[in-house]
Design an enzyme around this catalytic site. Structure first.
Site, PDB file in Angstrom:
ATOM      1  CG  ASP A 332      -1.842   1.187   1.252  1.00 25.84           C
ATOM      2  OD1 ASP A 332      -2.688   1.271   0.359  1.00 25.84           O
ATOM      3  OD2 ASP A 332      -1.713   2.027   2.153  1.00 25.84           O
ATOM      4  CG  ASP A 611      -1.121   2.179   6.758  1.00 24.69           C
ATOM      5  OD1 ASP A 611      -1.969   1.980   5.866  1.00 24.69           O
ATOM      6  OD2 ASP A 611      -0.467   3.234   6.855  1.00 24.69           O
ATOM      7  CG  ASP A 615      -4.109  -1.993   3.314  1.00 30.22           C
ATOM      8  OD1 ASP A 615      -4.375  -1.913   2.100  1.00 30.22           O
ATOM      9  OD2 ASP A 615      -3.503  -1.096   3.924  1.00 30.22           O
TER      10      ASP A 615
END
Length: 873
Positions: A332, A611, A615
């Site tokens: 990410d 985070d 996700d």
């Protein structure tokens, strides 16, 4: 309560229509109706799925095939009287069952963490009055009052907005807050990140105020759908678990064949049935590497302990080894590859691009500092991320807002709104009143008539400046324009159209959420190790490509895929294309999960870093999920296999190295123990066919198995990494654990050990000595110790790596050698093990014959290094 069929596209409806559909009003619900709806819709919380008991999880571990084989071995060992061996096997099985049960328990904690994120209470309109209630008591149709600092308690369709911004980075991946509006949107297929008239549960209000009507609660919210994904998504097995499962099957078949062959061969030679039965069963017990689960557990635990020193917390032990097989890392962008903090990088003023503010245009620094709502909170600046970045950039250039406001106090403010896309502050000055304006370049430039340069008018080309702003935006920057206007006194009318005109252009400021410095090096290390890094983000495509280019992930737009484009691709076409994509932008949580699955369909082993809440499903589905420890959400951490405590992307590279080393060492143990067992098998199998008596008793077989598979086997977990371990590609996930010449090694070493053992037996019998069986016993034991030394490295010579590079191995072999001498020379042990003391000459012969194994393996390594035979890993 209104009956709504399916999921509504609330963002496409006018606010009045939303209220009508929900049978509500701007005054809110009355208490009686709210209570009725709460009974029907249930609490606004993430429900906990039903728990299995720990006992159920624990007992479920004993259905694993390898565990079943070990249990059978334990029973057989107990039947033949080796109670100590039985206890050792059962202890190992118990240890593995506990580890497995703990692993399964993680998934339920993911759900618990989601529940904890709910806002504890919220302000609503009930009975036309503002009251504070528990967030869990919200129902569809409730009117919620939002203010800066609030956590959004449910999914809300906004009906009234006053300069509202919401931080949705944990849900959508946006690196900066989103300006919110109550206006109707027309596109029903808008991604979550672009539905600006809806605020989502667990987002954070960073600025402004608003009213919104609750359109979804609990599992019907966006975060609730993620919770459902976490409930239904299954965890895939690690490469090590798959390889050991296959290994257990092959081993069981081999053991059965060995037992039958040895038993029948002995009977054909005329040996007693009971003796041959015990011999065959003992050999079967010895052929099972009982220490393998312990070696795996200890190797993984030691690796995990070392990783903690590098700020990587392993939550799932097999994940350490999984990293060694990872072929893709899906990272990410926000907060993982970038700092999740906006920063000013470039300026355009006086017709030129600058990297920093200078004294040639102090008005730009004044505008950045004064047209800013950053405040002090507990001794630290607090505010919206973009304004914080402007504040810090001005402060770095010595434009201190606090000091400047004493000289130029603010006298009026025209707040930012999504229609004007600008903000103006008016300040008292020596010459009257000065207005500082900031906002979108296309809006500000349209209101400018000239450029400001220390009070002097210079050439002004708004089209050229706008082109430069567009170029910076395409490079991934967020571009803010600044302008100024001076008044002799405070304007009577405070309408924006009266003040925000005839402006003097000051400059452009380009901001970006910059890459982590350490992430650039980590990406390069991944590439050199044959691992493909992929960026997955909910951010704008231009920003994503800009960051990807700076990190070295990709600078090719053909390797970019947006969430909208992904939505149009079938699973089959996407599976064919997925390995050519390096950057994904504007994707939803479901799409992140789809990306991971598509890679896995292609045989890739995927690590997912992240985070945010968005996700979590992909973190759980990935072969290994890696969460950020500092800025990561509880949900992401609970769904992950490993947590980076310092959010340092380079810790992943260290973990990959540890994973590869651990798997190499497990392979070495398997090679060592199976080669040793092969030697025992060939010795027992060939001796009768050569007219020799059964060379070993059951107690000898069990002793060899205990001492050579025990301490030396565990010592392999301390073996240092192979040279060039991070310069080779990842091990193919489908690769057999016996690849790279292992099965050939097991075969020829077994024959070699069997040959020298039978040779010692024949030589001793020809001399008519009574201790011939002790000699075979000793040669077999010592040859396995020399072999343990030899296979410490796949290709490097033991004489090069040195005996002292693995002190636990040196100590284990020394202790095992002394134990063997004790069995030979201590009288009461002679009775237990049916041995006789060897003369010094015969002991030296045993040592010489056994050492030939070391020399033979060293010769094999020479041939491997020259490429003459199979290559090493």
């Amino acid at each position: 309560m209104p009956q709504l069929e399916g999921k509504m596209d609330w963002h496409t409806l006018e606010a009045d229509e939303v209220l009508l559909q929900l049978e509500s009003s701007v005054q809110g619900l009355d208490s009686e109706e709210a209570a009725k709806r709460l009974t029907e819709s249930g609490p606004n919380s993430i429900p906990d799925k039903s728990h299995r008991s720990l006992l159920y999880m624990f007992l479920g571990q004993f259905t694993d095939f390898m565990i079943v084989v070990l249990l059978i071995a334990a029973v057989i060992s107990g039947v033949i009287g080796e109670l100590q061996d039985t206890i050792a096997i059962l202890v190992i099985i118990l240890l593995n069952a506990i580890i497995g049960a703990v692993q399964e328990f993680r998934a339920e904690r993911s759900m618990a963490a989601l529940g904890k994120m709910a806002a504890p209470d919220t302000q609503v309109l009930r009975d036309n009055q503002a009251v504070t209630i528990a967030a869990a008591d919200l129902v569809p149709g409730d009117i919620v009052l939002l203010d800066a600092g609030n956590i959004v308690p449910a999914d809300l369709r906004l009906i009234d907005v006053d300069d509202l911004e919401a931080d949705e980075s944990a849900l959508t991946g946006e690196s900066h807050p989103v300006n919110k509006s109550y206006e109707q949107l027309t596109d029903a297929n808008l991604p979550v990140a672009d539905r600006i008239n809806i605020t989502f549960k667990d987002s954070l209000i960073t600025r402004g105020k608003a009213k919104g009507v609750v359109v979804a609660t609990g599992l019907n919210t966006e975060i609730g759908r993620i919770a459902e994904l976490l409930q239904t998504e299954e965890k895939v097995k690690t490469p090590l678990q798959e390889r050991l499962k296959r290994f257990g099957r092959y081993l069981a078949i081999a053991i059965l064949a060995i037992c039958i062959i040895v038993f029948v061969a002995g009977l054909l030679q005329g040996q007693p049935i009971l003796l041959m039965f015990l011999t065959a069963v003992s050999l079967a017990v010895a052929a099972i590497p009982e220490a393998l689960p312990a070696v795996v557990t200890i190797s993984l635990a030691l690796g995990a302990r070392k990783l903690i020193k590098h700020h990587a917390l392993v939550r799932n032990l097999p994940a350490v080894e999984t990293l060694g097989s990872v072929t893709y890392i899906c990272a990410d962008k926000t907060g993982t590859l970038t700092q999740n903090k906006m920063s000013v990088e470039k300026y355009l003023y006086n017709g030129e691009i600058h990297q920093a503010l200078n004294n040639s245009l102090p008005e730009l620094g004044l505008a950045m500092a004064l047209n800013n709502d950053v405040t002090d909170k507990d001794g630290s600046p607090f505010g919206e991320p973009t304004e914080l970045a402007l504040f810090e950039a001005a402060l770095t250039a010595s434009y201190n807002k606090v000091n400047l406001e004493t000289e130029q106090p603010r006298v009026a403010t025209l707040a930012f709104d999504s229609i004007r896309k600008q903000m103006t502050t008016l300040h008292q000055s020596k010459n009257g009143v000065v207005a500082y304006v900031k906002g979108a370049p296309e809006k500000i430039l349209a209101q400018c008539t000239q450029a400001f340069n220390s009070g002097a008018v210079n050439s002004f080309d708004s089209e050229l400046i706008l082109q430069e702003a567009t170029r910076l935006a395409n490079e991934g920057y967020r571009v803010i324009a600044f302008a100024i206007r001076e008044f002799s006194s405070l304007p009577e009318a405070s309408e924006p159209e009266k003040i925000e005109q005839a402006l003097s252009f000051l400059g452009l400021v380009a901001l970006i959420d910059p890459p982590r410095e350490e992430a650039v090096e980590a990406v390069n290390d991944c590439l050199s190790a044959g691992i493909t890094p992929v960026m997955i983000t909910g951010d704008h495509p231009g920003t994503a490509m800009a960051i990807a280019s700076r990190l070295g992930i990709s600078n090719n737009n053909n390797e970019l895929l947006t969430g909208v484009e992904l939505k149009e691709i079938s699973d089959e076409n996407f599976a064919n294309k997925v390995e050519s994509i390096r950057v994904y932008a504007r994707v939803s949580p479901e799409q992140k999960l789809r990306i991971v699955k598509a890679l896995q369909v292609n045989g890739e082993f995927v690590a997912m870093t992240g985070d945010g809440v968005n996700d979590a499903p992909a973190l759980k589905r990935a072969n290994i999920g890696i969460a950020m420890g500092q800025k990561g959400t509880d949900v992401a951490r609970e769904a992950s296999d490993m947590v980076l405590l310092d959010d340092d992307f380079t810790s992943i590279v260290r973990a990959v190295r540890a994973g590869r080393r651990i798997f190499d060492n497990i392979r070495k143990f398997i090679k060592d123990t199976m080669s040793s067992n092969s030697g025992e098998i060939w010795t027992l199998f060939l001796a009768p066919f050569l007219g020799l008596p059964i060379p070993l008793l059951p107690i000898h077989i069990l002793w060899i198995n205990l001492v050579t598979d025990g301490l030396p086997g565990l010592a392999f977990s301390a073996e240092p990494a192979e040279p060039g371990i991070m310069e080779r590609p990842p091990r193919p996930p489908e690769e057999n654990i016996f690849a790279h010449g292992m099965w050939q090694h097991i075969l020829w070493v077994g024959l070699f050990v069997g040959g020298i053992s039978i040779a010692s037996q024949a030589w001793a019998i020809s001399r008519e000595v009574t201790y011939w069986q002790t000699m075979v016993f000793t040669v077999l034991t010592l040859s396995q110790l020399f072999h343990s030394f030899a296979v410490r490295s796949e290709s490097a010579s033991i004489f090069k790596i040195g005996l002292l590079s693995n002190l636990p191995m040196l100590g284990a072999i020394t202790v095992t050698f002394l134990l063997q001498l004790a069995v030979i020379y201590i009288p009461f042990l002679n009775d237990i093990f049916h041995t006789q003391p060897l003369p010094l000459y015969d002991l030296i012969v045993c040592l010489f014959l056994s050492s030939l194994v070391l020399l033979a393996v060293e010769f094999e390594k020479i041939l491997m290094r020259r490429g003459i035979i199979y290559t090493s890993v």
